[in-house]
Design a protein around this motif. Structure first.
Motif, PDB file in Angstrom:
ATOM      1  N   ASP A 154      -6.938  -0.168 -18.719  1.00 39.64           N
ATOM      2  CA  ASP A 154      -8.299   0.333 -18.929  1.00 39.64           C
ATOM      3  C   ASP A 154      -9.163   0.295 -17.674  1.00 39.64           C
ATOM      4  N   GLU A 155      -8.629  -0.239 -16.585  1.00 44.30           N
ATOM      5  CA  GLU A 155      -9.379  -0.273 -15.333  1.00 44.30           C
ATOM      6  C   GLU A 155      -9.214   1.070 -14.610  1.00 44.30           C
ATOM      7  N   CYS A 156     -10.142   1.381 -13.710  1.00 48.49           N
ATOM      8  CA  CYS A 156     -10.057   2.634 -12.963  1.00 48.49           C
ATOM      9  C   CYS A 156      -8.865   2.593 -12.009  1.00 48.49           C
ATOM     10  N   HIS A 157      -8.390   3.775 -11.607  1.00 50.53           N
ATOM     11  CA  HIS A 157      -7.197   3.867 -10.777  1.00 50.53           C
ATOM     12  C   HIS A 157      -7.388   3.179  -9.424  1.00 50.53           C
ATOM     13  N   GLY A 158      -8.555   3.317  -8.836  1.00 47.19           N
ATOM     14  CA  GLY A 158      -8.775   2.761  -7.510  1.00 47.19           C
ATOM     15  C   GLY A 158      -8.601   1.257  -7.470  1.00 47.19           C
ATOM     16  N   ILE A 159      -9.179   0.553  -8.462  1.00 44.88           N
ATOM     17  CA  ILE A 159      -9.075  -0.906  -8.494  1.00 44.88           C
ATOM     18  C   ILE A 159      -7.635  -1.322  -8.796  1.00 44.88           C
ATOM     19  N   ARG A 160      -6.965  -0.596  -9.691  1.00 42.24           N
ATOM     20  CA  ARG A 160      -5.566  -0.923  -9.976  1.00 42.24           C
ATOM     21  C   ARG A 160      -4.695  -0.716  -8.736  1.00 42.24           C
ATOM     22  N   GLU A 161      -4.986   0.360  -7.984  1.00 43.03           N
ATOM     23  CA  GLU A 161      -4.231   0.592  -6.740  1.00 43.03           C
ATOM     24  C   GLU A 161      -4.408  -0.588  -5.786  1.00 43.03           C
ATOM     25  N   LEU A 162      -5.653  -0.996  -5.584  1.00 45.53           N
ATOM     26  CA  LEU A 162      -5.904  -2.113  -4.675  1.00 45.53           C
ATOM     27  C   LEU A 162      -5.239  -3.394  -5.160  1.00 45.53           C
ATOM     28  N   LEU A 163      -5.272  -3.622  -6.468  1.00 43.92           N
ATOM     29  CA  LEU A 163      -4.657  -4.827  -7.003  1.00 43.92           C
ATOM     30  C   LEU A 163      -3.161  -4.846  -6.698  1.00 43.92           C
ATOM     31  N   VAL A 164      -2.486  -3.714  -6.917  1.00 42.77           N
ATOM     32  CA  VAL A 164      -1.049  -3.642  -6.650  1.00 42.77           C
ATOM     33  C   VAL A 164      -0.776  -3.773  -5.152  1.00 42.77           C
ATOM     34  N   LEU A 165      -1.512  -3.024  -4.341  1.00 42.28           N
ATOM     35  CA  LEU A 165      -1.280  -3.022  -2.893  1.00 42.28           C
ATOM     36  C   LEU A 165      -1.524  -4.393  -2.280  1.00 42.28           C
ATOM     37  N   LEU A 166      -2.637  -5.013  -2.641  1.00 43.18           N
ATOM     38  CA  LEU A 166      -2.970  -6.314  -2.050  1.00 43.18           C
ATOM     39  C   LEU A 166      -1.990  -7.400  -2.497  1.00 43.18           C
ATOM     40  N   SER A 167      -1.566  -7.342  -3.765  1.00 42.67           N
ATOM     41  CA  SER A 167      -0.630  -8.359  -4.259  1.00 42.67           C
ATOM     42  C   SER A 167       0.647  -8.365  -3.431  1.00 42.67           C
ATOM     43  N   HIS A 168       1.181  -7.193  -3.145  1.00 39.46           N
ATOM     44  CA  HIS A 168       2.436  -7.118  -2.401  1.00 39.46           C
ATOM     45  C   HIS A 168       2.210  -7.283  -0.896  1.00 39.46           C
ATOM     46  N   LEU A 169       1.008  -6.952  -0.450  1.00 40.31           N
ATOM     47  CA  LEU A 169       0.688  -7.201   0.954  1.00 40.31           C
ATOM     48  C   LEU A 169       0.627  -8.698   1.235  1.00 40.31           C
ATOM     49  N   TYR A 170       0.051  -9.461   0.308  1.00 39.66           N
ATOM     50  CA  TYR A 170      -0.084 -10.902   0.486  1.00 39.66           C
ATOM     51  C   TYR A 170       1.211 -11.655   0.174  1.00 39.66           C
ATOM     52  N   ASN A 171       2.161 -11.008  -0.452  1.00 41.00           N
ATOM     53  CA  ASN A 171       3.415 -11.659  -0.832  1.00 41.00           C
ATOM     54  C   ASN A 171       4.299 -11.872   0.402  1.00 41.00           C
ATOM     55  N   ASP A 172       4.530 -13.122   0.765  1.00 37.23           N
ATOM     56  CA  ASP A 172       5.289 -13.429   1.971  1.00 37.23           C
ATOM     57  C   ASP A 172       6.792 -13.466   1.729  1.00 37.23           C
ATOM     58  N   GLU A 173       7.229 -13.097   0.528  1.00 33.85           N
ATOM     59  CA  GLU A 173       8.663 -13.114   0.239  1.00 33.85           C
ATOM     60  C   GLU A 173       9.379 -11.916   0.853  1.00 33.85           C
ATOM     61  N   ASN A 174       8.651 -10.853   1.153  1.00 35.26           N
ATOM     62  CA  ASN A 174       9.237  -9.651   1.739  1.00 35.26           C
ATOM     63  C   ASN A 174       8.852  -9.544   3.207  1.00 35.26           C
ATOM     64  N   LYS A 175       9.860  -9.326   4.077  1.00 34.13           N
ATOM     65  CA  LYS A 175       9.591  -9.231   5.504  1.00 34.13           C
ATOM     66  C   LYS A 175       8.930  -7.915   5.886  1.00 34.13           C
ATOM     67  N   TYR A 176       9.191  -6.886   5.088  1.00 31.09           N
ATOM     68  CA  TYR A 176       8.644  -5.569   5.402  1.00 31.09           C
ATOM     69  C   TYR A 176       8.043  -4.971   4.132  1.00 31.09           C
ATOM     70  N   LEU A 177       6.941  -4.271   4.302  1.00 29.59           N
ATOM     71  CA  LEU A 177       6.304  -3.572   3.192  1.00 29.59           C
ATOM     72  C   LEU A 177       6.183  -2.100   3.554  1.00 29.59           C
ATOM     73  N   ILE A 178       6.730  -1.241   2.694  1.00 24.32           N
ATOM     74  CA  ILE A 178       6.686   0.203   2.906  1.00 24.32           C
ATOM     75  C   ILE A 178       5.823   0.796   1.802  1.00 24.32           C
ATOM     76  N   ILE A 179       4.716   1.434   2.171  1.00 26.05           N
ATOM     77  CA  ILE A 179       3.792   1.993   1.177  1.00 26.05           C
ATOM     78  C   ILE A 179       3.748   3.506   1.345  1.00 26.05           C
ATOM     79  N   ASP A 180       4.171   4.194   0.301  1.00 26.86           N
ATOM     80  CA  ASP A 180       4.135   5.652   0.316  1.00 26.86           C
ATOM     81  C   ASP A 180       2.769   6.108  -0.183  1.00 26.86           C
ATOM     82  N   GLU A 181       2.026   6.777   0.693  1.00 26.51           N
ATOM     83  CA  GLU A 181       0.675   7.280   0.417  1.00 26.51           C
ATOM     84  C   GLU A 181      -0.248   6.162  -0.069  1.00 26.51           C
TER      85      GLU A 181
END
Length: 629
Positions: A154-181
């Motif tokens: 029920d949240e807007c797309h922009g906030i959900r996008e940021l939530l997903v992007l930031l969660s994986h950006l802050y996750n130190d378990e992955n050495k590389y992060l590839i974000i398509d668009e």
């Protein structure tokens, strides 16, 4: 740079392309035109880089309210079942979905705190992870109203996008992060904010902490955050021709210095160059306006050809973009005023080009472009001396002589003053040959013109269009300013007048004559003709005429109304496009009919029983008034 001196091979369609890991930047920008294969490259990159996490363009798919499609559909309406957590994680790691984000926030409270603090600061939202009947339910609470709701649905797309992007950006378990668009659903300001967060995390993943290598596959100039040559070297430029991606390498000396000075001045407008195979560069905004106006009246589209016009502010700046596009293997186009050949470093940009050297050699003119231009300099210096030493009293020459006098330093023509004097004489030779040639001598005039024309021809082979008659405003009949010292306000008025006249169609039949060499150069620039709807229309019309002929033969009693009724009821839908508005029989199998294109009253076509429908032996006509039955 990330120091891992290991070479890895990217899978198809870039098989045979090697990238050394020690060449990978902390932040890597994958850019290029639509359809250039960047997304496929992302998947290849994920496979080639152990420990890489991909977030694809459909990372939110299936996670919204009433979602009856996508990876999970509405099976997530009650929340995320704990027994399926491994499936969610697998969807994230294998397919680039963001559906595992809320499991990550549940399992990693340290990441959850960082994400919640960020979203609370930006949007006054608090994130809550609740358990309900064995299902994980992510919720958001409005800091303003206290209302609670499902954040994933029920949240807007922009906030959900940021939530997903930031969660994986802050996750130190992955050495590389590839974000398509990464720009999807994000306001430009939040695109910039995301880049700030990426800057804080990006780095060598082997250095400890939360540092990771980040790859951004983007269509947004807001995401191209370049702060120095290291960032510029981390740009991977793709082509719509699906050739191997290119990054800048081997740029040294003066060229590297010029690019280093250029990077801080690349604004959002300039960064369009990264998303086009064939960007067009001009010196100023007024140049861009007149080019766009002329192309519009030619009914061709620059943007439909995947190109763009970028004004950069002066010939010296254009030269830097020339070097940048060369380094990125882009076939860019450049439109220059004549003075760039004498006052900028255009010669140096072209001089080292092997194709230019071969071109000169094939013409028997040596191999050094600089030397060839230098001979033109010497001839023009002779012409300047002839003009300044001519007898006083010739009113036609006084303005030119006065200008040459004004650019002297301590009574001498040196450096840029001499260059400007040469440009002035060469400009006048184009505009007033009957005045200049008798003064400098016909032989010298011919030699100067021949060498100038050859240089224009050489530069054109490199998509560099030099206006032989001087500045762009010299080609605008509305321009009434000084011939040698250009005035921006007078040029602006001339461009405005020409744009207004062009938009009215006043010069549709005479544009080539009105603008001369300027129009000729513009006609070479990348552009695409308007979409040809008639080609599709005629295909349908061919089927309609063929079926009409068959119906006339098999139904001898049918009138035009019968034919129209049949087509409207037919499953092929042709009756939606066409109708018979006049129908006459001349015998059992012979007829003449007029067909109207529905919705376009003035378009008709006349056919008979002899019309060859397959070969489209009919012609659409435009009539002054709508035909009636």
């Amino acid at each position: 740079m990330i120091e891992q001196p290991v070479t890895f091979l990217l899978p198809k369609p870039w098989e045979g392309v090697h990238f050394r890991r020690d060449r990978i930047g902390a932040i890597n920008f994958l850019v290029g035109p639509n359809g250039s294969g960047k997304s496929r490259f992302a998947d290849s990159l994920r496979q080639a880089l152990p420990g890489a996490r991909l977030l694809g363009t459909d990372r939110l798919s299936g996670m919204g309210a009433n979602s009856g499609f996508g990876l999970w559909g509405d099976n997530l309406a009650a929340g995320y079942q704990k027994g399926h957590f491994q499936h969610f994680k697998s969807a994230g790691s294998n397919y680039g979905s963001g559906v595992d984000t809320y499991i990550l926030l549940e399992e990693r409270p340290d990441i959850r705190i960082m994400v919640e603090a960020t979203l609370s600061s930006l949007f006054n939202r608090n994130i809550q992870i609740e358990w309900d009947s064995g299902n994980l339910v992510p919720k958001a609470v409005s800091g303003k109203t206290g209302d609670s709701y499902r954040v994933d649905r029920d949240e807007c797309h922009g906030i959900r996008e940021l939530l997903v992007l930031l969660s994986h950006l802050y996750n130190d378990e992955n050495k590389y992060l590839i974000i398509d668009e990464p720009e999807l659903n994000l306001h430009p300001q939040y695109q910039s904010f995301l880049m700030q967060e990426i800057r804080a995390v990006a780095g060598d993943p082997n250095a400890g902490g939360r540092k990771k290598g980040v790859f951004l596959i983007t269509h947004s100039p807001f995401m191209i955050d370049l702060r120095g040559m290291e960032d510029l070297a981390s740009v991977l430029s793709f082509s719509s021709h699906h050739t191997a991606p290119v990054s800048i390498g081997g740029v040294e000396g003066r060229a590297a210095e010029r690019l280093t000075s250029l990077v801080p001045r690349l604004n959002v407008h300039h960064k369009q160059l990264f998303f086009s195979d064939n960007p067009i560069f001009v010196e100023g905004i007024l140049d861009a306006q007149i080019i766009e106006a002329i192309q519009e009246r030619r009914r061709v589209s620059i943007t439909a050809a995947g190109s763009c016009i970028i004004d950069v502010g002066g010939c010296e700046e254009v030269n830097k973009y020339l070097e940048l596009c060369r380094a990125l293997s882009k076939s860019a186009f450049f439109l220059y005023d004549l003075d760039s050949l004498f006052l900028g470093n255009l010669r140096q940009c072209i001089r080292a080009d092997g194709e230019v050297a071969e071109f000169l050699s094939a013409l028997g003119l040596g191999r050094d472009f600089g030397d060839y231009c230098g001979e033109l300099d010497r001839k023009l210096t002779d012409a300047v001396k002839a003009v300044t030493s001519s007898q006083p009293g010739d009113e036609a020459l006084e303005e030119l002589k006065s200008y040459i006098k004004s650019v002297e330093e301590d009574g001498k023509l040196v450096n840029k003053g001499l260059a400007r004097a040469r440009v002035a004489v060469l400009t006048d030779l184009s505009a007033r040959r009957n005045v200049i040639a008798p003064v400098i001598g016909e032989a010298l005039a011919l030699e100067i013109e021949g060498r100038r024309n050859r240089i224009v021809e050489i530069l054109r082979t490199k998509n560099v269009f030099l206006l032989p008659g001087g500045a762009l405003e010299h080609y605008l009949p509305s321009y009434n300013g000084h011939r040698y010292s250009m005035n921006d306000s007078v040029k602006r008025k001339a461009v405005e007048d020409e744009v207004v006249a062009l938009s009215s169609g006043q010069y549709d039949d005479s544009r080539d004559r009105r603008y001369g060499a300027l129009f000729e150069s513009i006609a070479y620039l990348p552009a695409k003709a308007p979409v040809d709807t008639d080609a599709v229309l005629l295909s349908y019309l061919s089927d309609y005429v063929h079926q009409l002929q068959g119906l006339v033969v098999t139904h001898a009693e049918w009138t035009g109304d019968h034919l129209n009724g049949h087509f409207l009821a037919s499953a092929n839908g042709l009756g939606k496009f066409f109708e018979v508005i006049d129908f006459k029989r001349a015998g059992r199998d012979e007829f003449a009919a007029t067909i109207r294109v529905r919705g376009i009253d003035q378009r008709i076509v006349k056919v008979t029983h002899e019309t060859n429908a397959g070969m489209r032996r009919f012609m659409l006509e435009t009539v002054a008034t709508p035909a009636t039955a």
